[in-house]
Scaffold this active site. Structure first.
Site, short mmCIF file in Angstrom:
data_model
loop_
_atom_site.label_atom_id
_atom_site.label_comp_id
_atom_site.label_asym_id
_atom_site.label_seq_id
_atom_site.Cartn_x
_atom_site.Cartn_y
_atom_site.Cartn_z
N ASP A 189 49.08 54.62 35.26
CA ASP A 189 50.24 55.49 35.46
C ASP A 189 49.75 56.64 36.32
OD1 ASP A 189 52.90 56.50 35.05
OD2 ASP A 189 52.08 57.92 33.61
N ASP B 46 51.14 60.16 38.01
CA ASP B 46 52.22 61.15 38.11
C ASP B 46 51.84 62.23 39.10
OD1 ASP B 46 53.91 59.99 36.19
OD2 ASP B 46 52.92 61.05 34.55
N ARG C 270 50.36 50.56 29.74
CA ARG C 270 50.30 50.42 31.19
C ARG C 270 48.86 50.33 31.68
NH1 ARG C 270 52.78 56.19 30.58
NH2 ARG C 270 53.53 54.98 28.87
N ARG D 206 50.47 47.18 37.45
CA ARG D 206 51.44 47.79 36.53
C ARG D 206 52.77 47.07 36.60
NH1 ARG D 206 53.45 53.87 35.25
NH2 ARG D 206 54.92 53.22 33.64
#
Length: 157
Positions: free
Chosen positions: A94, A96, A91, A82
């Site tokens: 990702d 989170d 991307r 990334r």
């Protein structure tokens, strides 16, 4: 030991493979993956024109503190290639942190629970699959999902 939920997404390269590699690396790095959702085809979100995403969520146990878990997520993202060029842009991966037990954090680098969680069907649909009764304040994930439009999200087989 903390129970955490994670949201993962990819829209470059082998999207499903990127998510699988990320989950494996997170597990090896100290976030023991307990369960994961199916992969979901989702439309891109945000102002940048880009390819569709694959999104998934996972539940994990970890002894890492929130900031150390964030460092692990960022390290895994970097290791998988990334590059952060454009906010909400394309991307490879990702990752989170959506929730960390019932902990609330508000620092420049981390906000928990994730500040946009209740607004994003691409997170709520896979999260509801594995943690529909998870409470954030007075609402469950299922309650939040009932208030967003997830009709364009498709479960992949």
């Amino acid at each position: 030991m903390a129970r955490v939920t994670l949201g993962l997404g990819s829209n470059l390269g082998d999207k499903r493979g990127n998510i699988a590699k990320a989950l494996s690396a997170l597990d090896a790095g100290g976030a023991r993956i307990l369960t994961r959702s199916a992969d979901y085809h989702t439309e891109p979100w945000g102002p940048v024109a880009q390819d569709w995403f694959v999104n998934a969520c996972a539940v994990a146990d970890t002894e890492l503190a929130p900031d150390a878990l964030l460092a692990l997520c960022l390290r895994v993202e970097r290791e998988l290639g990334r590059v952060r060029e454009t906010k909400w842009g394309p991307r490879v991966i990702d990752i989170d942190i959506l929730t960390y037990d019932d902990v609330e954090v508000n620092t420049p680098s981390l906000t928990l629970p994730h500040p946009y969680l209740a607004e994003r069907a691409f997170v709520l649909v896979p999260l509801a699959e594995i943690a529909s009764n998870l409470k954030l304040g007075q609402k469950t994930v299922a309650d939040m999902l009932a208030h967003v439009n997830g009709s364009d999200i498709t479960k992949l087989t």
